[in-house]
Design an enzyme around this catalytic site. Structure first.
Site, PDB file in Angstrom:
ATOM      1  N   ASP A  25      17.458  59.946 101.306  1.00 26.52           N
ATOM      2  CA  ASP A  25      17.397  59.479  99.934  1.00 26.52           C
ATOM      3  C   ASP A  25      17.248  57.970  99.784  1.00 26.52           C
ATOM      4  O   ASP A  25      16.286  57.396 100.249  1.00 26.52           O
ATOM      5  CB  ASP A  25      18.613  60.029  99.168  1.00 26.52           C
TER       6      ASP A  25
ATOM      7  N   SER B 103      15.445  65.149  91.756  1.00 30.49           N
ATOM      8  CA  SER B 103      15.535  65.331  93.197  1.00 30.49           C
ATOM      9  C   SER B 103      14.170  65.749  93.719  1.00 30.49           C
ATOM     10  O   SER B 103      13.371  66.357  93.002  1.00 30.49           O
ATOM     11  CB  SER B 103      16.564  66.422  93.510  1.00 30.49           C
TER      12      SER B 103
END
EC number: 4.2.1.9
Length: 561
Positions: A122, A474
């Site tokens: 991430d 996401s």
């Protein structure tokens, strides 16, 4: 010729500095060697990071063997999946800035000669790259690697998206607790970054495409001999290029490298978060690069690889088996001028030299150009009266019937309100869900909307409901979900003016996001309008909200007030 670390180790006036360094175990001989920083991101709570402490040990051993002196330090890391759907997600995107600042601080405070970055998930990958670009020393990236896909008893491949969408099915009574538990236990079967083309794997793939990592960085599985060998080569290379002006990071991450990263992003349908991060990376690299340039790349690059969540049967391990990033680049390079093959990589090869001889080994995973899923890229930038400064959608994950869709707005002023509304049955077929005040400033922190989008898909509404937000998604999100709407509601963007029942349209082919309300009516609504302000108790998030730009600028911290 001297090296940067001579600042802290050469000359009689540096005797106190050497004294401190000797306390860490250095000897006379070490003061003639390059000092190599290792930015590790070992964090016990993140599946992609809990094993990186051992990777740091391996890297240090390899650097010593290659004639360097390693100095390992750590960064923080936020697991977006664990932070998802609650207040923890407020801290995810801001953590990127803390990571960048910490890299700059450690490297410049100690005058290290080169840098080996060991990220994985991430925000850690872009945060490290942003910080390293500020330092501008020779730098090599080697991520921890992706996890394997999970497997059900019948052999069906599953991943984290499966688990999130299963929650929606359980809420509707379409799945038992026992079935949900089986998915929970099997979706994430090993260490590594989550197994689809989610944000972590997207960014690791892009690092390989930009040339800051060695071939295989984006796709070789974590915790395998192949990944360990890759790490050892990366560590040796950091020593080899230490002090070499040709390999200063800004000479690798230039306009050509950023272009090539977006080419691969479009070809593989990467996470929409990559747009946010590449805008921020380009800024740190001093490269003029915006949403219009991204859309120009998308228009030229065919979408040739669909990977989970866009295609649930294909995962990163399959891409690796099919030839990996070199095969993708080699294939799209067949369309002349698309790939900038003269771009230099950290290995000393050009991109063209690196991909020469690469081939697709499984055409069901990486398609030839003639059989592309679409003639344009897997991400699109939308504009319109609802997004004057742009918005982003992952077209790779949109069902054909939803590429043009008009729905009646149902508005929520936070992600939490939206989740409650969806779970409570307020969202019906034909709705266009609007989630606002979740942008970089308004959230603050630009939360990911995986929970609401997964609920929509899990409840069977994926071909009947669209969603737009000034927040983000996401990489595991799929469906007609438009994010990064700019300007955001908190700065008075049009999203704040939408009312329940307004007709909102997404038109992927026209690259448009619009609300069917006359300009005069929007102007009337704006009269006396004041954006909502959330109470922020955290001093860090208060500072972030004051200084952060909107998504169209990469949600970077402003340095000029």
């Amino acid at each position: 010729m001297g090296v940067r670390s001579d600042t802290i180790k050469k000359g009689f006036e540096r005797a106190p500095h050497r004294s401190l360094l000797r306390a860490t175990g250095l000897t006379d001989a070490d003061f003639d060697k390059p000092f190599i920083g290792i930015a590790n991101s070992h964090v016990d709570i993140i599946p992609g990071h809990f094993f990186l402490q051992e990777y740091g040990r391996i890297a240090k051993d390899e650097i010593r063997k290659a004639g360097g002196v390693p100095f390992e330090f750590n960064t923080i890391g936020v697991d977006d999946g664990i932070a998802m759907g609650h207040a923890g997600m407020l801290y995810s995107l801001p953590s990127r800035e803390l990571i960048a600042d910490s890299i700059e601080t450690m490297m410049n405070a100690h005058s290290l000669d080169a840098l080996l970055c060991i990220p994985n998930c991430d925000k850690i990958v872009p945060g490290m790259l942003m910080g390293a670009l500020r330092v501008d020393v020779p730098t090599v990236f080697c991520s921890g690697g992706p996890m394997k896909a999970g497997r059900m008893a019948d052999g069906t491949a599953i991943d984290l998206t499966t688990a999130f969408e299963a929650v929606g099915k359980r809420a509707l009574g379409q799945m038992s607790d026992a079935e949900l538990y089986e998915i929970e236990c099997k979706a994430c079967p090993s260490g590594g970054s989550c197994s689809g083309m989610f944000t972590a794997n997207s960014m690791n793939v892009l690092c390989e495409a930009m040339g800051v990592a060695l071939p295989g960085n984006g796709t070789a599985l974590a915790l395998t001999p192949e990944r360990e060998a890759l790490l050892r080569r990366a560590a040796r290379r950091a020593v080899e290029i230490a002090g070499d002006e040709r390999f200063r990071l800004r000479r690798i991450v230039n306009a050509d490298a950023i272009h090539n990263a977006m080419v691969v992003d479009m070809a593989m349908g990467g996470s929409s978060n990559t747009v946010l991060h590449m805008l921020a990376i380009a800024r740190e690299a001093g490269v003029e690069f915006g949403l219009r340039q991204i859309e120009a790349v998308a228009a030229k690059v065919g979408h040739i690889a669909k990977i989970a969540p866009s295609l649930s049967t294909v995962h990163i391990e399959d891409v690796h088996r099919a030839g990996g990033v070199p095969a993708v680049l080699h294939e799209v390079a067949r369309r002349g001028g698309v790939v900038r093959e003269d771009a230099l990589t950290v290995t000393g090869e050009t991109v063209g030299e690196r991909i020469r001889g690469a081939e697709i080994k499984d055409r069901s995973v990486i398609h030839p150009l003639e059989e592309a899923y679409s003639a344009v890229g897997g991400l699109a930038v939308l504009f319109g009266n609802l997004a004057p400064e742009g918005a982003v959608v992952k077209t790779a994950g949109i069902q054909p019937s939803m590429r043009k869709f008009t729905g009646r707005a149902i508005c929520f002023d936070s992600q939490e309100e939206a989740i409650a509304g969806i779970m409570g049955g307020k969202v019906k077929p034909g709705h266009f869900v609007v989630i606002r005040y979740e942008g970089p400033r308004g959230g603050p922190g630009m939360q990911e909307m995986l929970a609401p989008t997964s609920l929509i898909m899990g409840m069977g509404l994926g071909e009947q409901v669209a969603l737009a937000t000034d927040g983000r998604f996401s990489g595991a999100t799929r469906g007609a979900c438009v994010g990064h709407v700019s300007p955001e509601a908190a700065e008075g963007g049009p999203l704040a003016l939408v009312q329940d029942g307004d007709a909102v349209t997404i038109d992927v082919e026209a690259r448009a996001l619009t609300v069917d309300v006359p300009d005069a009516e929007l102007a009337r609504r704006r009269e006396g309008f004041r954006p909502k302000r959330k109470e922020i108790r955290s001093s860090w998030l208060k500072r972030y909200a004051l200084l952060v730009s909107n998504a169209s600028a990469g949600a970077v911290m402003k340095t000029e007030l």
